[in-house]
Design a protein around this motif. Structure first.
Motif, PDB file in Angstrom:
ATOM      1  N   LEU A 127     -11.447  18.741  44.395  1.00  0.00           N
ATOM      2  CA  LEU A 127     -12.777  19.115  43.892  1.00  0.00           C
ATOM      3  C   LEU A 127     -13.703  17.909  43.768  1.00  0.00           C
ATOM      4  CD1 LEU A 127     -11.767  21.721  41.138  1.00  0.00           C
ATOM      5  CD2 LEU A 127     -12.581  22.154  43.480  1.00  0.00           C
ATOM      6  N   TYR A 128     -13.176  16.701  43.955  1.00  0.00           N
ATOM      7  CA  TYR A 128     -14.047  15.511  43.916  1.00  0.00           C
ATOM      8  C   TYR A 128     -13.676  14.591  45.081  1.00  0.00           C
ATOM      9  CZ  TYR A 128     -10.021  13.912  41.043  1.00  0.00           C
ATOM     10  OH  TYR A 128      -8.759  13.629  40.562  1.00  0.00           O
ATOM     11  N   ILE A 129     -14.619  13.734  45.480  1.00  0.00           N
ATOM     12  CA  ILE A 129     -14.411  12.935  46.706  1.00  0.00           C
ATOM     13  C   ILE A 129     -13.602  11.678  46.429  1.00  0.00           C
ATOM     14  CG2 ILE A 129     -16.490  13.859  47.813  1.00  0.00           C
ATOM     15  CD1 ILE A 129     -17.870  11.149  47.252  1.00  0.00           C
ATOM     16  N   THR A 130     -13.672  11.153  45.202  1.00  0.00           N
ATOM     17  CA  THR A 130     -12.885   9.959  44.872  1.00  0.00           C
ATOM     18  C   THR A 130     -12.921   9.734  43.363  1.00  0.00           C
ATOM     19  OG1 THR A 130     -12.508   7.602  45.434  1.00  0.00           O
ATOM     20  CG2 THR A 130     -14.791   8.281  45.023  1.00  0.00           C
ATOM     21  N   ARG A 131     -12.051   8.819  42.890  1.00  0.00           N
ATOM     22  CA  ARG A 131     -12.105   8.351  41.499  1.00  0.00           C
ATOM     23  C   ARG A 131     -12.163   6.841  41.502  1.00  0.00           C
ATOM     24  NH1 ARG A 131      -7.551   7.536  37.457  1.00  0.00           N
ATOM     25  NH2 ARG A 131      -8.597   6.893  35.523  1.00  0.00           N
ATOM     26  N   VAL A 132     -13.166   6.318  40.804  1.00  0.00           N
ATOM     27  CA  VAL A 132     -13.324   4.868  40.667  1.00  0.00           C
ATOM     28  C   VAL A 132     -12.850   4.508  39.273  1.00  0.00           C
ATOM     29  CG1 VAL A 132     -14.982   2.959  40.625  1.00  0.00           C
ATOM     30  CG2 VAL A 132     -15.331   4.868  42.216  1.00  0.00           C
ATOM     31  N   ALA A 133     -11.783   3.705  39.174  1.00  0.00           N
ATOM     32  CA  ALA A 133     -11.220   3.441  37.837  1.00  0.00           C
ATOM     33  C   ALA A 133     -10.288   2.241  37.854  1.00  0.00           C
ATOM     34  CB  ALA A 133     -10.445   4.666  37.353  1.00  0.00           C
ATOM     35  N   SER A 134     -10.060   1.731  36.648  1.00  0.00           N
ATOM     36  CA  SER A 134      -9.048   0.688  36.470  1.00  0.00           C
ATOM     37  C   SER A 134      -7.695   1.372  36.266  1.00  0.00           C
ATOM     38  CB  SER A 134      -9.399  -0.148  35.227  1.00  0.00           C
ATOM     39  OG  SER A 134      -9.299   0.669  34.058  1.00  0.00           O
ATOM     40  N   ASP A 135      -6.637   0.535  36.164  1.00  0.00           N
ATOM     41  CA  ASP A 135      -5.285   1.076  35.940  1.00  0.00           C
ATOM     42  C   ASP A 135      -4.961   0.905  34.458  1.00  0.00           C
ATOM     43  OD1 ASP A 135      -2.043   0.562  37.556  1.00  0.00           O
ATOM     44  OD2 ASP A 135      -2.556   1.456  35.616  1.00  0.00           O
ATOM     45  N   PHE A 136      -5.107   1.988  33.691  1.00  0.00           N
ATOM     46  CA  PHE A 136      -4.932   1.909  32.244  1.00  0.00           C
ATOM     47  C   PHE A 136      -3.493   1.523  31.872  1.00  0.00           C
ATOM     48  CE2 PHE A 136      -9.041   3.347  32.059  1.00  0.00           C
ATOM     49  CZ  PHE A 136      -9.243   4.676  32.385  1.00  0.00           C
ATOM     50  N   VAL A 137      -2.520   2.021  32.639  1.00  0.00           N
ATOM     51  CA  VAL A 137      -1.114   1.688  32.333  1.00  0.00           C
ATOM     52  C   VAL A 137      -0.921   0.177  32.466  1.00  0.00           C
ATOM     53  CG1 VAL A 137       1.289   1.968  33.046  1.00  0.00           C
ATOM     54  CG2 VAL A 137      -0.272   3.949  33.069  1.00  0.00           C
ATOM     55  N   HIS A 138      -1.491  -0.382  33.518  1.00  0.00           N
ATOM     56  CA  HIS A 138      -1.368  -1.832  33.739  1.00  0.00           C
ATOM     57  C   HIS A 138      -2.021  -2.609  32.590  1.00  0.00           C
ATOM     58  CE1 HIS A 138      -1.058  -5.583  35.907  1.00  0.00           C
ATOM     59  NE2 HIS A 138      -2.370  -5.769  35.835  1.00  0.00           N
ATOM     60  N   GLU A 139      -3.143  -2.112  32.115  1.00  0.00           N
ATOM     61  CA  GLU A 139      -3.817  -2.783  30.986  1.00  0.00           C
ATOM     62  C   GLU A 139      -2.906  -2.830  29.769  1.00  0.00           C
ATOM     63  OE1 GLU A 139      -8.268  -1.261  32.443  1.00  0.00           O
ATOM     64  OE2 GLU A 139      -7.166  -0.218  30.872  1.00  0.00           O
ATOM     65  N   GLY A 140      -2.212  -1.691  29.504  1.00  0.00           N
ATOM     66  CA  GLY A 140      -1.288  -1.663  28.366  1.00  0.00           C
ATOM     67  C   GLY A 140      -0.109  -2.595  28.578  1.00  0.00           C
ATOM     68  N   ARG A 141       0.401  -2.632  29.815  1.00  0.00           N
ATOM     69  CA  ARG A 141       1.521  -3.532  30.115  1.00  0.00           C
ATOM     70  C   ARG A 141       1.126  -5.000  29.900  1.00  0.00           C
ATOM     71  NH1 ARG A 141       2.531  -0.590  35.767  1.00  0.00           N
ATOM     72  NH2 ARG A 141       4.028   1.040  35.187  1.00  0.00           N
ATOM     73  N   LEU A 142      -0.063  -5.356  30.404  1.00  0.00           N
ATOM     74  CA  LEU A 142      -0.529  -6.747  30.244  1.00  0.00           C
ATOM     75  C   LEU A 142      -0.606  -7.128  28.767  1.00  0.00           C
ATOM     76  CD1 LEU A 142      -3.506  -7.254  32.780  1.00  0.00           C
ATOM     77  CD2 LEU A 142      -1.221  -8.309  32.832  1.00  0.00           C
ATOM     78  N   ALA A 143      -1.140  -6.199  27.947  1.00  0.00           N
ATOM     79  CA  ALA A 143      -1.294  -6.482  26.512  1.00  0.00           C
ATOM     80  C   ALA A 143       0.062  -6.711  25.853  1.00  0.00           C
ATOM     81  CB  ALA A 143      -2.038  -5.315  25.837  1.00  0.00           C
ATOM     82  N   ALA A 144       1.019  -5.842  26.175  1.00  0.00           N
ATOM     83  CA  ALA A 144       2.352  -5.966  25.557  1.00  0.00           C
ATOM     84  C   ALA A 144       3.081  -7.208  26.048  1.00  0.00           C
ATOM     85  CB  ALA A 144       3.185  -4.718  25.855  1.00  0.00           C
ATOM     86  N   ALA A 145       2.935  -7.511  27.333  1.00  0.00           N
ATOM     87  CA  ALA A 145       3.617  -8.694  27.886  1.00  0.00           C
ATOM     88  C   ALA A 145       3.082  -9.971  27.226  1.00  0.00           C
ATOM     89  CB  ALA A 145       3.424  -8.747  29.396  1.00  0.00           C
ATOM     90  N   PRO A 298      -9.872   1.334  43.214  1.00  0.00           N
ATOM     91  CA  PRO A 298      -9.457   0.585  42.018  1.00  0.00           C
ATOM     92  C   PRO A 298     -10.490  -0.442  41.555  1.00  0.00           C
ATOM     93  CG  PRO A 298      -8.344  -0.276  43.955  1.00  0.00           C
ATOM     94  CD  PRO A 298      -9.157   0.895  44.424  1.00  0.00           C
ATOM     95  N   VAL A 299     -10.535  -0.619  40.233  1.00  0.00           N
ATOM     96  CA  VAL A 299     -11.337  -1.672  39.601  1.00  0.00           C
ATOM     97  C   VAL A 299     -10.337  -2.548  38.848  1.00  0.00           C
ATOM     98  CG1 VAL A 299     -13.049  -2.131  37.812  1.00  0.00           C
ATOM     99  CG2 VAL A 299     -13.365  -0.209  39.390  1.00  0.00           C
ATOM    100  N   LEU A 300     -10.327  -3.835  39.122  1.00  0.00           N
ATOM    101  CA  LEU A 300      -9.274  -4.703  38.591  1.00  0.00           C
ATOM    102  C   LEU A 300      -9.776  -5.525  37.400  1.00  0.00           C
ATOM    103  CD1 LEU A 300      -7.932  -5.955  42.037  1.00  0.00           C
ATOM    104  CD2 LEU A 300      -7.196  -3.951  40.711  1.00  0.00           C
ATOM    105  N   GLY A 301      -8.838  -5.899  36.541  1.00  0.00           N
ATOM    106  CA  GLY A 301      -9.167  -6.753  35.385  1.00  0.00           C
ATOM    107  C   GLY A 301      -7.974  -7.615  35.024  1.00  0.00           C
ATOM    108  N   GLU A 302      -8.218  -8.736  34.349  1.00  0.00           N
ATOM    109  CA  GLU A 302      -7.106  -9.611  33.945  1.00  0.00           C
ATOM    110  C   GLU A 302      -7.202  -9.907  32.452  1.00  0.00           C
ATOM    111  OE1 GLU A 302      -8.884 -12.644  36.774  1.00  0.00           O
ATOM    112  OE2 GLU A 302      -8.032 -13.943  35.215  1.00  0.00           O
ATOM    113  N   LEU A 303      -6.179 -10.572  31.928  1.00  0.00           N
ATOM    114  CA  LEU A 303      -6.132 -10.876  30.493  1.00  0.00           C
ATOM    115  C   LEU A 303      -6.778 -12.227  30.216  1.00  0.00           C
ATOM    116  CD1 LEU A 303      -3.404 -10.104  27.978  1.00  0.00           C
ATOM    117  CD2 LEU A 303      -4.083 -12.527  28.177  1.00  0.00           C
ATOM    118  N   TYR A 304      -7.557 -12.267  29.148  1.00  0.00           N
ATOM    119  CA  TYR A 304      -8.242 -13.499  28.746  1.00  0.00           C
ATOM    120  C   TYR A 304      -7.785 -13.918  27.348  1.00  0.00           C
ATOM    121  CZ  TYR A 304     -11.448 -12.716  32.650  1.00  0.00           C
ATOM    122  OH  TYR A 304     -11.992 -12.526  33.907  1.00  0.00           O
ATOM    123  N   GLU A 305      -7.724 -15.253  27.158  1.00  0.00           N
ATOM    124  CA  GLU A 305      -7.330 -15.838  25.866  1.00  0.00           C
ATOM    125  C   GLU A 305      -8.435 -16.799  25.401  1.00  0.00           C
ATOM    126  OE1 GLU A 305      -3.296 -16.862  27.777  1.00  0.00           O
ATOM    127  OE2 GLU A 305      -2.824 -16.661  25.634  1.00  0.00           O
TER     128      GLU A 305
END
Ligand code: GZL
Length: 320
Positions: A127-145, A298-305
């Motif tokens: 019903l839609y042509i595409t989804r533009v988004a980040s990977d929420f699971v990956h964001e959670g993994r990065l935070a926990a790691a 996909p829209v990508l992001g990394e962890l910042y300190e």
């Protein structure tokens, strides 16, 4: 005016008007795109909206923007209004995953291409042509790691969840829990919903601070920076030093979290880019030109300190 001059004048008029009509019909008129936005619940959401409005203006796209004020019903009403107006395409940033099947079918039946942006939907992907988004699971993994490394895998955690029923909250939690499970001495002691709101993060954290023994708490994990900022304000009201007594990790990479890092009050954030409009408009233009569009963009992001907080704060607050 002689008969001959009249005929020449009439012919010239007909020639120019037909050229104009051809020009108008060959797609020179600007695209009209309907955009149903969640609301303005967080600094990231506002940045995403502003970036989208700017990108539409830059491309000469006529953007019909609706701020749904965190209401799925308002989003559904907006989608139906876009169909009635006969827009060329629609962008939906869905607040929650379910409840879209009927209205997305109506959009599809109207032959209007739809882009899902950011959070997900459970409706049929055809019903839609595409989804533009980040990977929420990956964001959670990065935070926990990051937290596991920061605490050598020994940490009792308070979790502030995002909007119930949103794929962002569900998947960030899933990713975080998946990594946390690798460390027997990491536990989420308290988990409550802060709705992705700064004020709610502050209110919920105040209530926790009033009732729980904070001496056993090592860190705050918030599904977005706004709730973390609210919780940080609450910690300070109770004499707790955020970023030291209780570490913080969250998602979005908004300017205020870098400001908190510079004050020594926050420790880590996972970036969520607000620049999802360009790939969304590209997908619409590609589709309307008759070409294939990938199902996921996909829209990508990394962890910042804190070590890069000064330049990140400057980069994210300078006017473009
Ligand atoms: C996640 C997005 C979330 C942000 C919050 O992609 O939907 O919604 O992390 C916002 O800031 O409220």
């Amino acid at each position: 005016m002689s008969h001959r001059q009249l005929i020449i004048t009439l012919f010239t008029f007909l020639l120019f008007s037909s050229v104009f009509m051809v020009a108008a019909q060959d797609g020179d008129e600007p695209l009209t795109v309907g955009f149903a936005q969640v609301g303005s619940e967080s600094a990231w959401r506002i940045a995403f909206t502003n970036a989208t409005l700017e990108e539409a203006e830059r491309r000469g796209i006529n953007l019909l923007f609706v701020d749904a004020d965190n209401s799925q019903d308002n989003q559904i009403t907006a989608l139906r209004s876009f169909v009635e107006q006969g827009v060329d395409a629609i962008i939906l940033a869905p607040i929650v995953e379910t409840g879209w099947d009927q209205v997305l079918q109506e959009v599809h039946d109207a032959g209007i291409p739809l882009v899902i942006v950011d959070r997900n939907v459970t409706a049929d992907p055809s019903l839609y042509i595409t989804r533009v988004a980040s990977d929420f699971v990956h964001e959670g993994r990065l935070a926990a790691a990051w937290l596991a490394a920061e605490t050598s895998g020994n940490c009792n955690i308070i979790e502030l969840q995002g909007t119930a029923g949103s794929s962002a909250a569900r998947d960030r939690q899933a990713g975080f829990n998946e990594v946390m499970a690798l460390f027997p001495n990491m536990h989420i002691i308290i988990s409550q919903n802060g709705e992705f709101l700064r004020d709610e993060g502050r209110r919920v954290m105040r209530a926790i601070l009033q009732t729980e023994d904070m001496s056993v708490i090592c860190a705050l994990w918030a599904h977005n920076d706004d709730m973390a900022i609210g919780a940080i304000e609450a910690m300070k009201e109770f004499g707790i030093v955020p970023g030291r007594d209780i570490l913080t990790v969250s998602v979005d990479a908004i300017p205020d979290i870098f400001g908190a890092m510079l004050d020594g009050e926050a420790n880590a954030t996972v970036e969520l880019s607000p620049y999802m409009a360009a790939p969304s408009f590209d997908a619409i233009e590609t589709y309307l030109a008759g070409s294939e569009v990938p199902a996921q963009i996909p829209v990508l992001g990394e962890l910042y300190e804190p070590d890069t907080a000064a330049e990140e704060y400057a980069a994210r607050t300078q006017s473009n």
